[in-house]
Scaffold this motif. Structure first.
Motif, mmCIF file in Angstrom:
data_model
loop_
_atom_site.group_PDB
_atom_site.id
_atom_site.type_symbol
_atom_site.label_atom_id
_atom_site.label_comp_id
_atom_site.label_asym_id
_atom_site.label_seq_id
_atom_site.Cartn_x
_atom_site.Cartn_y
_atom_site.Cartn_z
ATOM 1 N N PHE A 118 0.826 -1.209 0.000
ATOM 2 C CA PHE A 118 0.000 0.000 0.000
ATOM 3 C C PHE A 118 0.862 1.261 0.000
ATOM 4 C CE2 PHE A 118 -4.545 -1.216 1.362
ATOM 5 C CZ PHE A 118 -4.479 -2.400 0.623
ATOM 6 N N ASP A 119 1.902 1.278 0.824
ATOM 7 C CA ASP A 119 2.798 2.443 0.869
ATOM 8 C C ASP A 119 3.490 2.655 -0.479
ATOM 9 O OD1 ASP A 119 2.131 2.900 3.483
ATOM 10 O OD2 ASP A 119 3.983 2.101 4.335
ATOM 11 N N LEU A 120 3.937 1.562 -1.086
ATOM 12 C CA LEU A 120 4.592 1.641 -2.388
ATOM 13 C C LEU A 120 3.642 2.193 -3.440
ATOM 14 C CD1 LEU A 120 6.896 1.014 -4.371
ATOM 15 C CD2 LEU A 120 6.050 -1.343 -4.479
ATOM 16 N N SER A 121 2.424 1.697 -3.453
ATOM 17 C CA SER A 121 1.432 2.146 -4.420
ATOM 18 C C SER A 121 1.126 3.631 -4.255
ATOM 19 C CB SER A 121 0.149 1.317 -4.258
ATOM 20 O OG SER A 121 -0.858 1.780 -5.134
ATOM 21 N N GLU A 122 0.966 4.063 -3.017
ATOM 22 C CA GLU A 122 0.672 5.478 -2.753
ATOM 23 C C GLU A 122 1.856 6.360 -3.130
ATOM 24 O OE1 GLU A 122 -2.044 7.020 -1.750
ATOM 25 O OE2 GLU A 122 -3.245 5.191 -1.609
ATOM 26 N N ALA A 123 3.070 5.875 -2.863
ATOM 27 C CA ALA A 123 4.268 6.680 -3.128
ATOM 28 C C ALA A 123 4.486 6.911 -4.620
ATOM 29 C CB ALA A 123 5.493 6.009 -2.516
ATOM 30 N N VAL A 124 4.248 5.891 -5.436
ATOM 31 C CA VAL A 124 4.505 6.022 -6.877
ATOM 32 C C VAL A 124 3.242 6.357 -7.657
ATOM 33 C CG1 VAL A 124 6.471 4.451 -6.728
ATOM 34 C CG2 VAL A 124 4.211 3.538 -7.342
ATOM 35 N N GLY A 125 2.068 6.250 -7.016
ATOM 36 C CA GLY A 125 0.813 6.590 -7.689
ATOM 37 C C GLY A 125 0.377 5.583 -8.727
ATOM 38 N N GLU A 126 0.838 4.339 -8.601
ATOM 39 C CA GLU A 126 0.513 3.311 -9.584
ATOM 40 C C GLU A 126 0.211 1.986 -8.878
ATOM 41 O OE1 GLU A 126 0.094 4.013 -12.646
ATOM 42 O OE2 GLU A 126 1.244 5.858 -13.000
ATOM 43 N N LEU A 127 -0.225 1.013 -9.647
ATOM 44 C CA LEU A 127 -0.530 -0.297 -9.096
ATOM 45 C C LEU A 127 0.742 -1.007 -8.647
ATOM 46 C CD1 LEU A 127 -3.059 -2.884 -10.287
ATOM 47 C CD2 LEU A 127 -0.702 -3.634 -9.984
ATOM 48 N N ALA A 128 0.716 -1.529 -7.440
ATOM 49 C CA ALA A 128 1.837 -2.288 -6.896
ATOM 50 C C ALA A 128 1.320 -3.650 -6.444
ATOM 51 C CB ALA A 128 2.477 -1.555 -5.720
ATOM 52 N N HIS A 129 2.172 -4.656 -6.529
ATOM 53 C CA HIS A 129 1.733 -5.977 -6.088
ATOM 54 C C HIS A 129 2.912 -6.805 -5.593
ATOM 55 C CE1 HIS A 129 3.145 -8.086 -9.810
ATOM 56 N NE2 HIS A 129 2.839 -6.944 -10.390
ATOM 57 N N MET A 156 -1.662 -16.586 -12.367
ATOM 58 C CA MET A 156 -0.285 -16.932 -12.064
ATOM 59 C C MET A 156 0.647 -16.199 -13.027
ATOM 60 S SD MET A 156 -0.881 -18.921 -9.568
ATOM 61 C CE MET A 156 0.550 -19.903 -9.162
ATOM 62 N N LEU A 157 1.791 -15.762 -12.530
ATOM 63 C CA LEU A 157 2.716 -14.967 -13.329
ATOM 64 C C LEU A 157 3.920 -15.810 -13.752
ATOM 65 C CD1 LEU A 157 2.690 -11.724 -11.138
ATOM 66 C CD2 LEU A 157 1.265 -12.257 -13.121
ATOM 67 N N PRO A 158 4.178 -15.904 -15.056
ATOM 68 C CA PRO A 158 5.328 -16.687 -15.534
ATOM 69 C C PRO A 158 6.647 -16.013 -15.181
ATOM 70 C CG PRO A 158 4.308 -15.499 -17.350
ATOM 71 C CD PRO A 158 3.409 -15.298 -16.163
ATOM 72 N N LEU A 159 7.655 -16.808 -14.915
ATOM 73 C CA LEU A 159 8.930 -16.255 -14.493
ATOM 74 C C LEU A 159 9.673 -15.541 -15.611
ATOM 75 C CD1 LEU A 159 10.374 -19.037 -12.126
ATOM 76 C CD2 LEU A 159 8.950 -17.052 -11.561
ATOM 77 N N HIS A 160 9.453 -15.920 -16.857
ATOM 78 C CA HIS A 160 10.249 -15.355 -17.949
ATOM 79 C C HIS A 160 9.607 -14.151 -18.627
ATOM 80 C CE1 HIS A 160 7.332 -17.659 -20.287
ATOM 81 N NE2 HIS A 160 7.708 -16.980 -21.349
ATOM 82 N N ALA A 161 8.331 -13.886 -18.321
ATOM 83 C CA ALA A 161 7.604 -12.877 -19.098
ATOM 84 C C ALA A 161 7.194 -11.647 -18.306
ATOM 85 C CB ALA A 161 6.355 -13.511 -19.735
ATOM 86 N N THR A 162 7.511 -11.597 -17.033
ATOM 87 C CA THR A 162 7.124 -10.466 -16.191
ATOM 88 C C THR A 162 8.339 -9.950 -15.430
ATOM 89 O OG1 THR A 162 6.587 -11.925 -14.325
ATOM 90 C CG2 THR A 162 4.788 -11.407 -15.861
ATOM 91 N N SER A 163 8.305 -8.678 -15.068
ATOM 92 C CA SER A 163 9.425 -8.120 -14.297
ATOM 93 C C SER A 163 9.513 -8.780 -12.928
ATOM 94 C CB SER A 163 9.265 -6.597 -14.140
ATOM 95 O OG SER A 163 8.128 -6.283 -13.360
ATOM 96 N N SER A 164 8.359 -9.068 -12.316
ATOM 97 C CA SER A 164 8.361 -9.729 -11.012
ATOM 98 C C SER A 164 8.920 -11.147 -11.131
ATOM 99 C CB SER A 164 6.948 -9.759 -10.416
ATOM 100 O OG SER A 164 6.018 -10.290 -11.336
ATOM 101 N N GLY A 165 8.588 -11.826 -12.236
ATOM 102 C CA GLY A 165 9.080 -13.176 -12.443
ATOM 103 C C GLY A 165 10.582 -13.218 -12.652
ATOM 104 N N VAL A 169 11.973 -15.556 -2.066
ATOM 105 C CA VAL A 169 10.651 -16.147 -1.841
ATOM 106 C C VAL A 169 9.592 -15.550 -2.762
ATOM 107 C CG1 VAL A 169 11.098 -16.766 0.553
ATOM 108 C CG2 VAL A 169 10.152 -14.501 0.021
ATOM 109 N N GLY A 170 9.933 -14.477 -3.453
ATOM 110 C CA GLY A 170 8.960 -13.848 -4.333
ATOM 111 C C GLY A 170 9.484 -12.527 -4.857
ATOM 112 N N SER A 171 8.569 -11.614 -5.097
ATOM 113 C CA SER A 171 8.982 -10.327 -5.642
ATOM 114 C C SER A 171 7.949 -9.251 -5.358
ATOM 115 C CB SER A 171 9.213 -10.442 -7.156
ATOM 116 O OG SER A 171 8.030 -10.896 -7.788
ATOM 117 N N LEU A 172 8.390 -8.033 -5.571
ATOM 118 C CA LEU A 172 7.562 -6.841 -5.421
ATOM 119 C C LEU A 172 7.640 -6.111 -6.757
ATOM 120 C CD1 LEU A 172 6.020 -5.589 -2.984
ATOM 121 C CD2 LEU A 172 8.044 -4.190 -2.555
ATOM 122 N N ALA A 173 6.523 -5.601 -7.248
ATOM 123 C CA ALA A 173 6.543 -4.972 -8.563
ATOM 124 C C ALA A 173 5.540 -3.831 -8.653
ATOM 125 C CB ALA A 173 6.253 -6.008 -9.655
ATOM 126 N N VAL A 174 5.785 -2.958 -9.620
ATOM 127 C CA VAL A 174 4.873 -1.858 -9.935
ATOM 128 C C VAL A 174 4.560 -1.943 -11.426
ATOM 129 C CG1 VAL A 174 4.609 0.645 -10.125
ATOM 130 C CG2 VAL A 174 5.736 -0.350 -8.111
#
Length: 270
Positions: free
Chosen positions: A87-98, A129-138, A210-215
């Motif tokens: 939530f803090d990340l999303s508010e700070a950059v003004g975009e969707l974060a996950h 589900m997000l593929p590892l090779h096709a997304t920045s988070s992956g 263990v995972g990732s954070l992305a905007v």
């Protein structure tokens, strides 16, 4: 693929726009014979992982998943820990974060937030589900996965989701090296057309990823300055997320160059 895996694999076909699935559709989706699919569905239903609509007889997710989900969050409160960071990340950059967690060779989204400040927004499906090779988070997670996991992804055919999806192992390896150097990676139009994203890895106990954070940003708003600002904030929040999950975020990444957010430069390796 073992019997248990084949049965549990059926749960992955449910989505926000596919809440109920009949036997015939399961057969079509899986390409398996009807008798085998029916046996697996029956066993899943008997154990509470699925239930059937009383009239249509179509299958939907069952109550056992609610119990297990609640128990998992009670024992390992990932959503509770990551929610304020996302939530803090999303508010700070003004975009969707996950935030997403590794599940085998894909990422499973666990929390997302969007301040909805703009007319053009990124659609995000929490069930996808997000593929590892096709997304920045992956790719952010893949860069720090175990060597055997990385080798599996790099040696198998890379599915195309858009014309921009990385399908060349050498190009994917170059992206992985970018994350290993800077701690973040930017991708444009590789999973969803018209969407640019920036991702960073998240580490847990034992210093394992263990995972990732992305905007995610509509590409029309993804100018170089904005992407670089997002990347810098993302590094800070990925460190916070890692600490929250009992991990340690590396401190040895190179400083982002002034032109890091230039989409042309960012996509040259593709």
């Amino acid at each position: 693929m073992g019997t248990i895996t084949k049965a549990l694999d059926l749960l992955g076909f449910f989505a926000r726009d596919r809440a109920e699935i009949g036997l015939g559709e399961f057969v079509r989706l899986t390409g398996r014979d009807k008798a085998t699919v029916h046996r697996h569905l029956t066993e899943l239903a008997e154990n509470g992982f699925l239930e059937q609509h009383p009239e249509t007889r179509a299958y939907r997710l069952g109550p056992a998943l609610l119990r297990l989900s609640a128990l998992r969050e009670t024992l390992f409160p990932v959503r509770k820990l990551l929610q304020p960071i996302v939530f803090d990340l999303s508010e700070a950059v003004g975009e969707l974060a996950h935030a997403s967690l590794l599940q085998g060779e894909v990422l499973s989204p666990v929390i997302h937030a969007d301040p909805s400040l703009h007319g053009v927004l990124v659609h995000f499906d929490i069930a996808e589900m997000l593929p590892l090779h096709a997304t920045s988070s992956g790719i952010a997670a893949l860069a720090f996965c175990a060597e055997d996991t990385r080798a599996k992804v790099l040696t198998r055919p890379l599915s195309k989701f858009t014309d921009q999806t990385i399908s060349d192992p050498a190009a994917l390896k170059a992206k992985i090296e970018q994350v290993q150097r800077f701690g973040v990676v930017s991708m444009s139009g590789t999973f969803d057309e018209g969407v640019t994203s920036v991702g960073a890895p998240v580490f847990g106990e034992g210093e394992r990823v263990v995972g990732s954070l992305a905007v995610a940003v509509p590409t029309v708003r993804a100018n170089p300055e904005k992407l670089r600002d997002i990347a810098q904030r993302l590094l800070v929040e990925a460190s916070h997320a890692s600490t929250a999950l009992g991990g340690v975020f590396p401190r040895s990444f190179d400083t982002l160059p002034p032109d890091w957010g230039d989409k042309t430069l960012a996509q040259q390796v593709i």
